[in-house]
Design a protein around this motif. Structure first.
Motif, PDB file in Angstrom:
ATOM      1  N   MET A   1      10.346 -13.251 -27.146  1.00 54.71           N
ATOM      2  CA  MET A   1      11.320 -13.265 -26.054  1.00 54.71           C
ATOM      3  C   MET A   1      10.672 -13.596 -24.712  1.00 54.71           C
ATOM      4  N   ALA A   2       9.448 -13.130 -24.518  1.00 49.23           N
ATOM      5  CA  ALA A   2       8.843 -13.268 -23.196  1.00 49.23           C
ATOM      6  C   ALA A   2       8.723 -14.703 -22.768  1.00 49.23           C
ATOM      7  N   SER A   6      14.053 -14.609 -19.254  1.00 52.38           N
ATOM      8  CA  SER A   6      13.788 -13.587 -18.248  1.00 52.38           C
ATOM      9  C   SER A   6      15.042 -12.756 -18.126  1.00 52.38           C
ATOM     10  N   ASN A   7      14.877 -11.439 -17.926  1.00 52.95           N
ATOM     11  CA  ASN A   7      16.071 -10.611 -17.835  1.00 52.95           C
ATOM     12  C   ASN A   7      15.940  -9.597 -16.724  1.00 52.95           C
ATOM     13  N   CYS A   9      15.987  -6.268 -16.804  1.00 53.63           N
ATOM     14  CA  CYS A   9      15.589  -4.915 -17.168  1.00 53.63           C
ATOM     15  C   CYS A   9      14.891  -4.268 -15.976  1.00 53.63           C
ATOM     16  N   SER A  11      12.952  -0.501 -14.586  1.00 57.09           N
ATOM     17  CA  SER A  11      12.318   0.723 -15.080  1.00 57.09           C
ATOM     18  C   SER A  11      12.911   1.974 -14.444  1.00 57.09           C
ATOM     19  N   SER A 160      19.140  -8.691 -28.214  1.00 54.56           N
ATOM     20  CA  SER A 160      17.674  -8.640 -28.288  1.00 54.56           C
ATOM     21  C   SER A 160      17.053  -8.308 -26.938  1.00 54.56           C
ATOM     22  N   ALA A 161      17.594  -8.911 -25.875  1.00 61.16           N
ATOM     23  CA  ALA A 161      17.058  -8.665 -24.541  1.00 61.16           C
ATOM     24  C   ALA A 161      17.320  -7.231 -24.091  1.00 61.16           C
ATOM     25  N   LYS A 163      17.557  -4.626 -25.972  1.00 58.86           N
ATOM     26  CA  LYS A 163      16.723  -3.698 -26.740  1.00 58.86           C
ATOM     27  C   LYS A 163      15.362  -3.497 -26.091  1.00 58.86           C
ATOM     28  N   GLU A 164      14.932  -4.445 -25.260  1.00 59.08           N
ATOM     29  CA  GLU A 164      13.638  -4.331 -24.596  1.00 59.08           C
ATOM     30  C   GLU A 164      13.689  -3.449 -23.358  1.00 59.08           C
ATOM     31  N   CYS A 165      14.904  -3.062 -22.946  1.00 58.48           N
ATOM     32  CA  CYS A 165      15.044  -2.261 -21.724  1.00 58.48           C
ATOM     33  C   CYS A 165      14.835  -0.780 -22.010  1.00 58.48           C
ATOM     34  N   THR A 166      14.030  -0.138 -21.174  1.00 58.55           N
ATOM     35  CA  THR A 166      13.870   1.314 -21.250  1.00 58.55           C
ATOM     36  C   THR A 166      15.116   2.000 -20.703  1.00 58.55           C
TER      37      THR A 166
END
Length: 308
Positions: A1-2, A6-7, A9, A11, A160-161, A163-166
Protein backbone atom coordinates in the motif's frame (compact mmCIF):
# COMPACT_ATOMS: atom_id res chain seq x y z
CA UNK A 1 0.00 0.00 0.00
CA UNK A 2 2.76 2.44 0.86
CA UNK A 3 4.00 2.71 -2.69
CA UNK A 4 0.58 2.99 -4.26
CA UNK A 5 -1.42 5.31 -2.05
CA UNK A 6 -1.42 8.05 0.53
CA UNK A 7 -4.15 8.38 3.12
CA UNK A 8 -5.32 10.58 5.96
CA UNK A 9 -4.65 8.19 8.85
CA UNK A 10 -3.83 10.15 11.97
CA UNK A 11 -2.25 8.99 15.21
CA UNK A 12 -4.17 11.38 17.46
CA UNK A 13 -7.89 11.94 17.84
CA UNK A 14 -9.48 14.86 16.00
CA UNK A 15 -10.02 18.11 17.88
CA UNK A 16 -13.65 19.23 17.92
CA UNK A 17 -14.40 22.34 15.88
CA UNK A 18 -17.29 24.32 14.42
CA UNK A 19 -17.02 22.42 11.14
CA UNK A 20 -17.65 19.10 12.84
CA UNK A 21 -20.56 20.57 14.78
CA UNK A 22 -22.07 21.97 11.57
CA UNK A 23 -21.66 18.57 9.87
CA UNK A 24 -23.46 16.81 12.72
CA UNK A 25 -26.34 19.31 12.51
CA UNK A 26 -26.68 19.08 8.72
CA UNK A 27 -26.61 15.29 8.65
CA UNK A 28 -29.02 15.19 11.59
CA UNK A 29 -31.52 17.39 9.75
CA UNK A 30 -31.15 15.37 6.55
CA UNK A 31 -31.74 12.19 8.56
CA UNK A 32 -34.80 13.63 10.34
CA UNK A 33 -36.39 14.64 7.03
CA UNK A 34 -35.00 12.15 4.54
CA UNK A 35 -35.55 8.87 6.40
CA UNK A 36 -39.32 9.21 7.11
CA UNK A 37 -39.98 10.95 3.80
CA UNK A 38 -38.28 8.30 1.68
CA UNK A 39 -39.80 5.47 3.74
CA UNK A 40 -43.28 6.94 3.28
CA UNK A 41 -42.69 7.60 -0.43
CA UNK A 42 -41.44 4.07 -1.07
CA UNK A 43 -44.38 2.57 0.83
CA UNK A 44 -46.92 4.65 -1.10
CA UNK A 45 -45.30 3.90 -4.44
CA UNK A 46 -45.24 0.15 -3.83
CA UNK A 47 -48.74 0.05 -2.30
CA UNK A 48 -50.54 2.36 -4.74
CA UNK A 49 -48.57 2.00 -7.95
CA UNK A 50 -46.44 -1.12 -7.63
CA UNK A 51 -44.26 -1.71 -10.66
CA UNK A 52 -47.03 -1.24 -13.20
CA UNK A 53 -45.40 1.55 -15.23
CA UNK A 54 -41.82 2.46 -16.19
CA UNK A 55 -42.06 5.73 -14.29
CA UNK A 56 -43.16 3.93 -11.11
CA UNK A 57 -40.29 1.46 -11.44
CA UNK A 58 -37.74 4.26 -11.76
CA UNK A 59 -39.22 6.17 -8.84
CA UNK A 60 -39.18 3.08 -6.61
CA UNK A 61 -35.48 2.60 -7.35
CA UNK A 62 -34.73 6.29 -6.75
CA UNK A 63 -36.52 6.11 -3.40
CA UNK A 64 -34.64 2.92 -2.49
CA UNK A 65 -31.31 4.59 -3.33
CA UNK A 66 -32.14 7.61 -1.17
CA UNK A 67 -33.36 5.37 1.65
CA UNK A 68 -30.03 3.52 1.71
CA UNK A 69 -28.22 6.83 2.10
CA UNK A 70 -30.61 7.95 4.85
CA UNK A 71 -30.03 4.70 6.76
CA UNK A 72 -26.28 5.40 6.85
CA UNK A 73 -26.66 8.93 8.22
CA UNK A 74 -27.01 8.01 11.93
CA UNK A 75 -23.38 6.84 11.75
CA UNK A 76 -22.30 10.18 10.29
CA UNK A 77 -24.22 12.09 12.95
CA UNK A 78 -22.64 9.99 15.71
CA UNK A 79 -19.13 10.42 14.35
CA UNK A 80 -19.34 14.19 13.90
CA UNK A 81 -21.04 14.64 17.28
CA UNK A 82 -18.47 12.58 19.21
CA UNK A 83 -15.44 12.27 16.85
CA UNK A 84 -15.30 8.62 17.90
CA UNK A 85 -15.64 5.53 15.72
CA UNK A 86 -16.13 2.29 17.69
CA UNK A 87 -17.87 0.40 14.85
CA UNK A 88 -14.89 -1.01 12.99
CA UNK A 89 -13.41 -0.78 9.53
CA UNK A 90 -16.10 -2.72 7.66
CA UNK A 91 -18.92 -0.51 8.96
CA UNK A 92 -16.99 2.65 8.09
CA UNK A 93 -16.30 1.37 4.57
CA UNK A 94 -19.97 0.49 4.09
CA UNK A 95 -21.20 3.88 5.30
CA UNK A 96 -18.79 5.78 3.02
CA UNK A 97 -19.67 3.66 0.00
CA UNK A 98 -23.42 4.05 0.57
CA UNK A 99 -23.01 7.77 -0.03
CA UNK A 100 -20.93 7.27 -3.17
CA UNK A 101 -23.34 4.68 -4.56
CA UNK A 102 -26.29 6.99 -3.82
CA UNK A 103 -24.71 9.84 -5.78
CA UNK A 104 -24.12 7.57 -8.79
CA UNK A 105 -27.45 5.76 -8.78
CA UNK A 106 -29.49 8.90 -8.03
CA UNK A 107 -27.92 10.70 -10.99
CA UNK A 108 -28.70 7.75 -13.26
CA UNK A 109 -32.29 7.24 -12.06
CA UNK A 110 -33.08 10.96 -12.25
CA UNK A 111 -31.76 10.99 -15.81
CA UNK A 112 -33.75 7.88 -16.72
CA UNK A 113 -36.91 9.54 -15.38
CA UNK A 114 -36.22 12.57 -17.59
CA UNK A 115 -35.52 10.38 -20.62
CA UNK A 116 -38.68 8.33 -19.98
CA UNK A 117 -40.83 11.45 -19.89
CA UNK A 118 -39.00 12.94 -22.87
CA UNK A 119 -39.64 9.84 -24.98
CA UNK A 120 -43.27 9.58 -23.81
CA UNK A 121 -43.95 13.17 -24.81
CA UNK A 122 -41.96 13.50 -28.03
CA UNK A 123 -42.54 9.94 -29.36
CA UNK A 124 -45.77 8.81 -27.63
CA UNK A 125 -46.76 6.13 -30.14
CA UNK A 126 -43.38 4.79 -31.24
CA UNK A 127 -42.16 4.52 -27.64
CA UNK A 128 -44.96 2.28 -26.34
CA UNK A 129 -43.10 -0.94 -27.02
CA UNK A 130 -39.98 0.43 -25.34
CA UNK A 131 -41.61 2.14 -22.36
CA UNK A 132 -42.70 -0.95 -20.45
CA UNK A 133 -42.32 -2.00 -16.83
CA UNK A 134 -40.23 -5.00 -17.85
CA UNK A 135 -37.79 -2.81 -19.76
CA UNK A 136 -37.55 -0.36 -16.86
CA UNK A 137 -36.90 -3.19 -14.38
CA UNK A 138 -34.10 -4.57 -16.59
CA UNK A 139 -32.53 -1.10 -16.82
CA UNK A 140 -32.66 -0.63 -13.04
CA UNK A 141 -31.20 -4.07 -12.35
CA UNK A 142 -28.40 -3.31 -14.83
CA UNK A 143 -27.71 0.01 -13.09
CA UNK A 144 -27.42 -1.59 -9.64
CA UNK A 145 -25.20 -4.41 -10.92
CA UNK A 146 -22.94 -2.08 -12.92
CA UNK A 147 -22.52 0.44 -10.08
CA UNK A 148 -21.82 -2.38 -7.60
CA UNK A 149 -19.20 -4.02 -9.83
CA UNK A 150 -17.46 -0.70 -10.53
CA UNK A 151 -17.40 0.03 -6.79
CA UNK A 152 -15.62 -3.22 -5.81
CA UNK A 153 -12.03 -1.95 -6.42
CA UNK A 154 -12.91 1.25 -4.54
CA UNK A 155 -14.29 -0.77 -1.61
CA UNK A 156 -11.19 -2.97 -1.42
CA UNK A 157 -8.84 0.00 -1.59
CA UNK A 158 -10.74 1.93 1.07
CA UNK A 159 -11.03 -1.07 3.41
CA UNK A 160 -7.32 -1.90 3.10
CA UNK A 161 -6.27 1.69 3.77
CA UNK A 162 -8.56 2.01 6.80
CA UNK A 163 -7.12 -1.19 8.31
CA UNK A 164 -3.74 0.54 8.55
CA UNK A 165 -5.15 3.28 10.79
CA UNK A 166 -4.61 3.08 14.54
CA UNK A 167 -7.33 5.67 15.08
CA UNK A 168 -10.09 5.48 12.46
CA UNK A 169 -11.16 8.99 11.39
CA UNK A 170 -13.85 7.41 9.17
CA UNK A 171 -15.72 10.25 7.39
CA UNK A 172 -12.70 12.51 7.73
CA UNK A 173 -10.61 9.84 6.05
CA UNK A 174 -9.54 10.07 2.45
CA UNK A 175 -7.35 7.75 0.45
CA UNK A 176 -5.65 8.80 -2.75
CA UNK A 177 -4.46 5.65 -4.45
CA UNK A 178 -2.67 5.16 -7.72
CA UNK A 179 -5.20 5.76 -10.49
CA UNK A 180 -7.64 7.60 -8.20
CA UNK A 181 -7.31 10.74 -10.33
CA UNK A 182 -8.35 8.74 -13.38
CA UNK A 183 -11.36 7.38 -11.48
CA UNK A 184 -12.32 10.89 -10.37
CA UNK A 185 -12.10 12.22 -13.93
CA UNK A 186 -14.13 9.27 -15.25
CA UNK A 187 -16.84 9.80 -12.63
CA UNK A 188 -16.95 13.54 -13.26
CA UNK A 189 -17.18 13.00 -17.02
CA UNK A 190 -20.00 10.50 -16.54
CA UNK A 191 -22.02 12.82 -14.27
CA UNK A 192 -21.48 15.77 -16.62
CA UNK A 193 -22.71 13.60 -19.51
CA UNK A 194 -25.88 12.85 -17.53
CA UNK A 195 -26.30 16.57 -16.90
CA UNK A 196 -26.04 17.29 -20.63
CA UNK A 197 -28.71 14.64 -21.31
CA UNK A 198 -31.01 16.35 -18.80
CA UNK A 199 -30.37 19.77 -20.33
CA UNK A 200 -31.07 18.54 -23.88
CA UNK A 201 -34.22 16.68 -22.77
CA UNK A 202 -35.51 19.76 -20.96
CA UNK A 203 -34.90 22.11 -23.90
CA UNK A 204 -36.52 19.76 -26.43
CA UNK A 205 -39.56 19.17 -24.20
CA UNK A 206 -40.09 22.90 -23.68
CA UNK A 207 -39.85 23.52 -27.44
CA UNK A 208 -42.31 20.70 -28.18
CA UNK A 209 -44.79 21.90 -25.57
CA UNK A 210 -44.66 25.48 -26.85
CA UNK A 211 -45.44 24.31 -30.39
CA UNK A 212 -48.44 22.24 -29.35
CA UNK A 213 -51.78 23.98 -28.71
CA UNK A 214 -53.31 24.09 -25.23
CA UNK A 215 -57.08 24.09 -24.93
CA UNK A 216 -58.40 24.05 -21.40
CA UNK A 217 -56.96 24.29 -17.93
CA UNK A 218 -56.18 20.55 -17.73
CA UNK A 219 -53.74 20.68 -20.63
CA UNK A 220 -52.07 23.82 -19.30
CA UNK A 221 -51.79 22.11 -15.91
CA UNK A 222 -50.19 19.05 -17.45
CA UNK A 223 -47.75 21.20 -19.37
CA UNK A 224 -46.69 23.01 -16.22
CA UNK A 225 -46.29 19.74 -14.30
CA UNK A 226 -44.05 18.25 -16.98
CA UNK A 227 -41.91 21.38 -17.31
CA UNK A 228 -41.66 21.66 -13.52
CA UNK A 229 -40.27 18.14 -13.13
CA UNK A 230 -37.70 18.67 -15.90
CA UNK A 231 -36.67 22.02 -14.42
CA UNK A 232 -36.21 20.59 -10.92
CA UNK A 233 -34.24 17.67 -12.34
CA UNK A 234 -31.75 20.24 -13.58
CA UNK A 235 -31.86 22.10 -10.28
CA UNK A 236 -30.96 18.93 -8.35
CA UNK A 237 -28.04 18.26 -10.67
CA UNK A 238 -26.74 21.83 -10.58
CA UNK A 239 -27.11 22.39 -6.83
CA UNK A 240 -26.20 19.01 -5.37
CA UNK A 241 -24.26 16.97 -7.92
CA UNK A 242 -22.36 19.47 -10.08
CA UNK A 243 -20.28 21.13 -7.29
CA UNK A 244 -19.26 17.73 -5.90
CA UNK A 245 -18.44 16.48 -9.42
CA UNK A 246 -16.27 19.48 -10.32
CA UNK A 247 -14.43 19.27 -7.01
CA UNK A 248 -13.42 15.68 -7.81
CA UNK A 249 -11.32 17.06 -10.66
CA UNK A 250 -9.26 19.29 -8.35
CA UNK A 251 -8.39 16.85 -5.54
CA UNK A 252 -4.64 16.60 -4.91
CA UNK A 253 -2.51 14.49 -2.58
CA UNK A 254 -1.91 17.43 -0.24
CA UNK A 255 -5.58 18.52 -0.23
CA UNK A 256 -7.03 18.83 3.30
CA UNK A 257 -10.39 17.67 1.98
CA UNK A 258 -12.42 20.37 3.77
CA UNK A 259 -14.13 21.55 0.58
CA UNK A 260 -15.06 18.07 -0.66
CA UNK A 261 -16.48 17.18 2.77
CA UNK A 262 -18.63 20.32 2.76
CA UNK A 263 -19.90 19.40 -0.71
CA UNK A 264 -20.65 15.86 0.51
CA UNK A 265 -22.87 17.47 3.17
CA UNK A 266 -24.59 19.48 0.46
CA UNK A 267 -25.01 16.48 -1.85
CA UNK A 268 -26.65 14.43 0.92
CA UNK A 269 -29.56 16.90 0.96
CA UNK A 270 -30.73 15.51 -2.40
CA UNK A 271 -32.28 12.53 -0.61
CA UNK A 272 -34.71 14.92 1.11
CA UNK A 273 -35.79 16.70 -2.06
CA UNK A 274 -36.19 13.73 -4.39
CA UNK A 275 -39.49 12.54 -2.83
CA UNK A 276 -40.91 16.06 -2.86
CA UNK A 277 -39.90 16.64 -6.47
CA UNK A 278 -40.71 13.35 -8.13
CA UNK A 279 -43.58 12.02 -6.04
CA UNK A 280 -45.64 14.84 -4.61
CA UNK A 281 -45.53 16.76 -7.88
CA UNK A 282 -47.50 13.92 -9.50
CA UNK A 283 -51.28 14.39 -9.31
CA UNK A 284 -51.70 10.62 -9.05
CA UNK A 285 -49.21 10.03 -6.23
CA UNK A 286 -51.81 9.59 -3.50
CA UNK A 287 -54.25 7.71 -5.74
CA UNK A 288 -54.48 4.00 -6.48
CA UNK A 289 -54.16 3.92 -10.23
CA UNK A 290 -55.24 0.35 -10.77
CA UNK A 291 -54.60 -0.29 -14.42
CA UNK A 292 -53.88 3.33 -15.25
CA UNK A 293 -50.39 4.59 -15.95
CA UNK A 294 -48.64 6.18 -12.99
CA UNK A 295 -47.10 8.93 -15.05
CA UNK A 296 -50.40 10.46 -16.16
CA UNK A 297 -48.87 13.94 -16.23
CA UNK A 298 -46.80 13.04 -19.28
CA UNK A 299 -48.79 10.19 -20.76
CA UNK A 300 -52.19 11.95 -20.75
CA UNK A 301 -50.65 15.13 -22.05
CA UNK A 302 -48.93 13.41 -24.95
CA UNK A 303 -52.10 11.50 -25.91
CA UNK A 304 -54.33 14.56 -25.75
CA UNK A 305 -51.95 16.62 -27.82
CA UNK A 306 -51.63 13.88 -30.43
CA UNK A 307 -55.37 14.21 -30.98
CA UNK A 308 -55.16 17.99 -31.36
Amino acid sequence: MAGNSSNSCISEELVYSARFQASAVVYGLVLAVGLPLNTLSLWILLRSHGLRSPCAVLMVNLAASDLLLALSLPLRVYFYATLQWPFGVATCTTAIMLFRVNIRTSCIFITLISVDRFVALVFPLRSRSLRTSACAIKCCVAVWILVTILSIPEIRNLHSALKECTYIPCFEFQVLAKGSKTIAVAQATFLLTLLVINVVSTVVVIVVLRKRPSDGAAKVNNKMNVILIFAINLLVFILFFLPFTLQLLTIKNDDSGDVIRALICLASVNCCLDPLIYYFSLDSFWQDNGKRQTDVGTYSLSRSMERS
